[in-house]
Design an enzyme around this catalytic site. Structure first.
Site, PDB file in Angstrom:
ATOM      1  N   TYR A  58       0.825  -1.219   0.000  1.00  0.00           N
ATOM      2  CA  TYR A  58       0.000   0.000   0.000  1.00  0.00           C
ATOM      3  C   TYR A  58       0.858   1.268   0.000  1.00  0.00           C
ATOM      4  CZ  TYR A  58      -3.940  -3.025   0.182  1.00  0.00           C
ATOM      5  OH  TYR A  58      -4.858  -3.986  -0.175  1.00  0.00           O
ATOM      6  N   GLN A  93     -14.987   1.229  -6.743  1.00  0.00           N
ATOM      7  CA  GLN A  93     -14.245   0.180  -6.026  1.00  0.00           C
ATOM      8  C   GLN A  93     -12.788   0.596  -5.866  1.00  0.00           C
ATOM      9  OE1 GLN A  93     -15.376  -3.976  -7.701  1.00  0.00           O
ATOM     10  NE2 GLN A  93     -15.854  -2.530  -9.332  1.00  0.00           N
ATOM     11  N   ASP A  96      -7.775   4.612  -5.269  1.00  0.00           N
ATOM     12  CA  ASP A  96      -7.041   5.828  -5.643  1.00  0.00           C
ATOM     13  C   ASP A  96      -7.977   7.034  -5.436  1.00  0.00           C
ATOM     14  OD1 ASP A  96      -8.575   6.526  -8.081  1.00  0.00           O
ATOM     15  OD2 ASP A  96      -7.641   4.786  -9.001  1.00  0.00           O
ATOM     16  N   HIS A 111     -14.383   0.349  -1.295  1.00  0.00           N
ATOM     17  CA  HIS A 111     -13.258  -0.483  -0.859  1.00  0.00           C
ATOM     18  C   HIS A 111     -12.205   0.320  -0.099  1.00  0.00           C
ATOM     19  CE1 HIS A 111     -14.158  -3.816  -4.074  1.00  0.00           C
ATOM     20  NE2 HIS A 111     -15.003  -3.824  -3.068  1.00  0.00           N
ATOM     21  N   CYS A 119      -7.013   3.356  12.704  1.00  0.00           N
ATOM     22  CA  CYS A 119      -6.354   2.920  13.936  1.00  0.00           C
ATOM     23  C   CYS A 119      -7.066   1.691  14.502  1.00  0.00           C
ATOM     24  CB  CYS A 119      -6.365   4.051  14.964  1.00  0.00           C
ATOM     25  SG  CYS A 119      -5.597   3.561  16.523  1.00  0.00           S
ATOM     26  N   CYS A 122      -8.226   2.838  18.388  1.00  0.00           N
ATOM     27  CA  CYS A 122      -9.375   3.721  18.680  1.00  0.00           C
ATOM     28  C   CYS A 122     -10.395   3.744  17.550  1.00  0.00           C
ATOM     29  CB  CYS A 122      -8.913   5.140  19.021  1.00  0.00           C
ATOM     30  SG  CYS A 122      -8.354   6.078  17.579  1.00  0.00           S
ATOM     31  N   CYS A 138      -1.063   6.963  15.816  1.00  0.00           N
ATOM     32  CA  CYS A 138      -2.399   7.437  15.467  1.00  0.00           C
ATOM     33  C   CYS A 138      -2.530   8.921  15.820  1.00  0.00           C
ATOM     34  CB  CYS A 138      -3.441   6.618  16.227  1.00  0.00           C
ATOM     35  SG  CYS A 138      -5.112   7.293  16.058  1.00  0.00           S
ATOM     36  N   GLY A 178     -15.068  -0.323 -16.536  1.00  0.00           N
ATOM     37  CA  GLY A 178     -13.719  -0.823 -16.250  1.00  0.00           C
ATOM     38  C   GLY A 178     -13.620  -1.716 -15.037  1.00  0.00           C
TER      39      GLY A 178
HETATM   40  C1  BJW Z   1     -10.362  -1.122 -18.987  1.00  0.00           C
HETATM   41  C2  BJW Z   1      -9.229  -0.470 -19.377  1.00  0.00           C
HETATM   42  C3  BJW Z   1      -9.404   0.703 -19.991  1.00  0.00           C
HETATM   43  C4  BJW Z   1      -8.585  -2.368 -18.407  1.00  0.00           C
HETATM   44  N1  BJW Z   1     -10.666   1.162 -20.192  1.00  0.00           N
HETATM   45  N2  BJW Z   1     -11.590  -0.758 -19.138  1.00  0.00           N
HETATM   46  C5  BJW Z   1     -17.839 -16.576  -3.700  1.00  0.00           C
HETATM   47  C6  BJW Z   1     -18.986 -16.012  -4.240  1.00  0.00           C
HETATM   48  C7  BJW Z   1     -19.365 -14.708  -3.940  1.00  0.00           C
HETATM   49  C8  BJW Z   1     -18.591 -13.923  -3.094  1.00  0.00           C
HETATM   50  C9  BJW Z   1     -17.461 -14.481  -2.574  1.00  0.00           C
HETATM   51  C10 BJW Z   1     -17.100 -15.800  -2.864  1.00  0.00           C
HETATM   52  N3  BJW Z   1     -15.940 -16.058  -2.185  1.00  0.00           N
HETATM   53  C11 BJW Z   1     -15.589 -14.954  -1.502  1.00  0.00           C
HETATM   54  C12 BJW Z   1     -16.502 -13.988  -1.730  1.00  0.00           C
HETATM   55  C13 BJW Z   1     -16.500 -12.596  -1.214  1.00  0.00           C
HETATM   56  C14 BJW Z   1     -15.339 -11.782  -1.735  1.00  0.00           C
HETATM   57  C15 BJW Z   1     -15.200 -11.960  -3.235  1.00  0.00           C
HETATM   58  O1  BJW Z   1     -15.853 -11.315  -4.039  1.00  0.00           O
HETATM   59  N4  BJW Z   1     -14.274 -12.809  -3.677  1.00  0.00           N
HETATM   60  C16 BJW Z   1     -14.096 -13.075  -5.101  1.00  0.00           C
HETATM   61  C17 BJW Z   1     -12.616 -13.245  -5.400  1.00  0.00           C
HETATM   62  C18 BJW Z   1     -14.949 -14.288  -5.466  1.00  0.00           C
HETATM   63  N5  BJW Z   1     -15.665 -10.404  -1.434  1.00  0.00           N
HETATM   64  C19 BJW Z   1     -15.343  -9.862  -0.282  1.00  0.00           C
HETATM   65  O2  BJW Z   1     -14.728 -10.476   0.571  1.00  0.00           O
HETATM   66  C20 BJW Z   1     -15.835  -8.462  -0.034  1.00  0.00           C
HETATM   67  N6  BJW Z   1     -16.539  -8.421   1.195  1.00  0.00           N
HETATM   68  C21 BJW Z   1     -17.718  -9.043   1.348  1.00  0.00           C
HETATM   69  O3  BJW Z   1     -18.262  -9.676   0.462  1.00  0.00           O
HETATM   70  O4  BJW Z   1     -18.229  -8.886   2.616  1.00  0.00           O
HETATM   71  C22 BJW Z   1     -19.547  -9.440   2.883  1.00  0.00           C
HETATM   72  C23 BJW Z   1     -20.540  -8.322   2.893  1.00  0.00           C
HETATM   73  C24 BJW Z   1     -21.181  -7.952   1.726  1.00  0.00           C
HETATM   74  C25 BJW Z   1     -22.106  -6.924   1.737  1.00  0.00           C
HETATM   75  C26 BJW Z   1     -22.400  -6.265   2.919  1.00  0.00           C
HETATM   76  C27 BJW Z   1     -21.737  -6.623   4.085  1.00  0.00           C
HETATM   77  C28 BJW Z   1     -20.815  -7.658   4.076  1.00  0.00           C
HETATM   78  C29 BJW Z   1     -14.676  -7.491   0.069  1.00  0.00           C
HETATM   79  C30 BJW Z   1     -13.975  -7.323  -1.223  1.00  0.00           C
HETATM   80  C31 BJW Z   1     -12.740  -6.429  -1.086  1.00  0.00           C
HETATM   81  C32 BJW Z   1     -12.027  -6.301  -2.399  1.00  0.00           C
HETATM   82  N7  BJW Z   1     -10.839  -5.625  -2.207  1.00  0.00           N
HETATM   83  C33 BJW Z   1      -9.946  -5.400  -3.353  1.00  0.00           C
HETATM   84  C34 BJW Z   1      -8.516  -5.077  -2.825  1.00  0.00           C
HETATM   85  C35 BJW Z   1      -8.501  -4.003  -1.822  1.00  0.00           C
HETATM   86  C36 BJW Z   1      -8.317  -2.652  -2.435  1.00  0.00           C
HETATM   87  C37 BJW Z   1      -6.951  -2.479  -3.026  1.00  0.00           C
HETATM   88  O5  BJW Z   1      -5.951  -3.040  -2.554  1.00  0.00           O
HETATM   89  O6  BJW Z   1      -6.899  -1.732  -4.007  1.00  0.00           O
HETATM   90  O7  BJW Z   1     -10.470  -4.374  -4.185  1.00  0.00           O
HETATM   91  S1  BJW Z   1      -9.757  -6.780  -4.454  1.00  0.00           S
HETATM   92  C38 BJW Z   1      -9.562  -5.839  -5.896  1.00  0.00           C
HETATM   93  O8  BJW Z   1     -10.603  -6.256  -6.812  1.00  0.00           O
HETATM   94  C39 BJW Z   1      -9.838  -4.388  -5.495  1.00  0.00           C
HETATM   95  C40 BJW Z   1     -10.790  -3.958  -6.584  1.00  0.00           C
HETATM   96  O9  BJW Z   1     -11.562  -2.870  -6.138  1.00  0.00           O
HETATM   97  C41 BJW Z   1     -11.574  -5.204  -6.889  1.00  0.00           C
HETATM   98  C42 BJW Z   1     -12.243  -5.209  -8.225  1.00  0.00           C
HETATM   99  O10 BJW Z   1     -11.296  -5.279  -9.266  1.00  0.00           O
HETATM  100  P1  BJW Z   1     -11.544  -4.487 -10.630  1.00  0.00           P
HETATM  101  O11 BJW Z   1     -11.484  -3.034 -10.360  1.00  0.00           O
HETATM  102  O12 BJW Z   1     -12.739  -5.018 -11.307  1.00  0.00           O
HETATM  103  O13 BJW Z   1     -10.204  -4.838 -11.423  1.00  0.00           O
HETATM  104  P2  BJW Z   1      -9.870  -6.059 -12.413  1.00  0.00           P
HETATM  105  O14 BJW Z   1      -8.407  -6.056 -12.604  1.00  0.00           O
HETATM  106  O15 BJW Z   1     -10.486  -7.310 -11.956  1.00  0.00           O
HETATM  107  O16 BJW Z   1     -10.594  -5.648 -13.784  1.00  0.00           O
HETATM  108  C43 BJW Z   1     -10.147  -4.538 -14.558  1.00  0.00           C
HETATM  109  C44 BJW Z   1     -11.146  -4.285 -15.663  1.00  0.00           C
HETATM  110  O17 BJW Z   1     -10.788  -3.096 -16.345  1.00  0.00           O
HETATM  111  C45 BJW Z   1     -11.200  -5.402 -16.711  1.00  0.00           C
HETATM  112  O18 BJW Z   1     -12.567  -5.706 -17.003  1.00  0.00           O
HETATM  113  C46 BJW Z   1     -10.532  -4.770 -17.931  1.00  0.00           C
HETATM  114  O19 BJW Z   1     -11.085  -5.239 -19.169  1.00  0.00           O
HETATM  115  C47 BJW Z   1     -10.856  -3.312 -17.731  1.00  0.00           C
HETATM  116  N8  BJW Z   1      -9.931  -2.364 -18.342  1.00  0.00           N
HETATM  117  N9  BJW Z   1      -8.134  -1.269 -19.003  1.00  0.00           N
HETATM  118  C48 BJW Z   1     -11.724   0.426 -19.767  1.00  0.00           C
HETATM  119  N10 BJW Z   1      -8.378   1.455 -20.424  1.00  0.00           N
END
Ligand code: BJW
Length: 235
Positions: A58, A93, A96, A111, A119, A122, A138, A178
């Protein structure tokens, strides 16, 4: 749908919208970090096991924000927010700050945010621009070594879900930009919206997700597809 009072728009963005600003996506060819997938680094268990490694992941990404700028897609969404006469919400999501720097204010970061730290002692979350280290203290309770990135890791609850579902339940137009649709609950927003008859569900992506819940898909770089859509909506 063109510019009409009373029409409600909800936008969901993923890392693809920031790709043309120079930030890597998660699941693209440059998505690995030190050979690890995000699923291996972005978990509370990884932070417990290897806190320095996770902080470094990070810290590097927080530092990278200083070298990038919002692109034409971020700017177009900020213009849409300013000029759209109906309800509007941008859900990102991304951790940044490019939407905010582009001028978006009706914005929910589900996210978390790279430029905030939380912290474990607290519970305060505060702006944080520097590296986080084991010596960081903190700003509120002054405990040392208790700060973590203000990021939602796998297994943790995303933020602002009630506000997201409220807006989604009233959306006339839902646009996902995206995002690969691989991470829940954001991936299921389109299903939620689809349960409301007549909602337009549009995907803008470099590569289509193939999710049949979208009733329209436009392929191309976000800077082009988002500018074109915003011009159409505001025409
Ligand atoms: C372009 C482009 C250009 C490229 N122009 N496009 C099984 C079934 C269902 C759920 C689960 C399961 N097993 C586990 C889960 C839950 C889990 C989950 O989803 N896991 C999956 C792996 C299956 N989810 C969680 O744990 C979440 N919490 C949760 O569900 O809690 C329960 C709850 C729900 C509701 C209420 C209360 C409680 C938490 C998820 C946290 C995700 N965190 C991350 C990392 C942290 C942040 C960080 O470090 O930055 O967030 S993971 C990572 O993936 C990040 C992103 O926000 C997220 C999504 O990724 P994104 O943005 O879609 O990126 P990519 O790389 O996948 O795709 C890029 C896209 O861009 C592509 O389509 C390209 O084509 C496109 N692209 N260039 C336009 N120029």
């Amino acid at each position: 749908m063109t510019k009409k009072a009373g029409q409600s728009i909800v936008i969901l963005t993923g890392s693809g919208i920031s790709a043309e600003s120079g930030l890597p996506t998660f699941r693209g060819s440059d998505g690995l970090w030190q050979g690890r997938r995000v699923e291996e680094v972005a978990t509370p268990e990884a932070f417990e096991r290897e806190p320095l490694l996770v902080q470094q992941f990070y810290n590097l990404r927080r530092a990278a924000l200083q070298r990038v700028e919002p692109n034409a897609a971020h700017l177009a969404l900020a213009a849409l927010e300013r000029e759209w006469p109906g309800e509007y919400l941008l859900i990102t999501q991304n951790v940044d700050d490019l939407h905010f720097r582009a001028g978006s204010r009706r914005l929910l970061s589900i996210h978390g945010e790279l430029r905030r730290a939380r912290c474990l002692s607290c519970g305060a979350d505060t702006p944080w621009m520097e590296d986080l280290t084991p010596d960081s203290s903190c700003p509120r309770c002054h405990e040392v070594g208790k700060l973590r990135p203000h990021i939602v890791w796998f297994g943790e609850a995303p933020m602002h879900m009630d506000q997201c579902l409220d807006a989604l339940s009233q959306a006339d137009l839902f646009v996902a930009i995206g995002t690969s649709g691989k991470v829940y609950p954001a991936a299921s927003f389109v299903d939620f919206v689809a349960s409301r008859p007549g909602t337009r569900r549009l995907e803008l992506n470099q590569e289509a997700t193939g999710n049949p819940r979208f009733n329209e898909v436009r392929i191309g770089p976000a800077t082009e597809t988002v500018q074109a859509l915003v011009a159409e909506l505001l025409a």
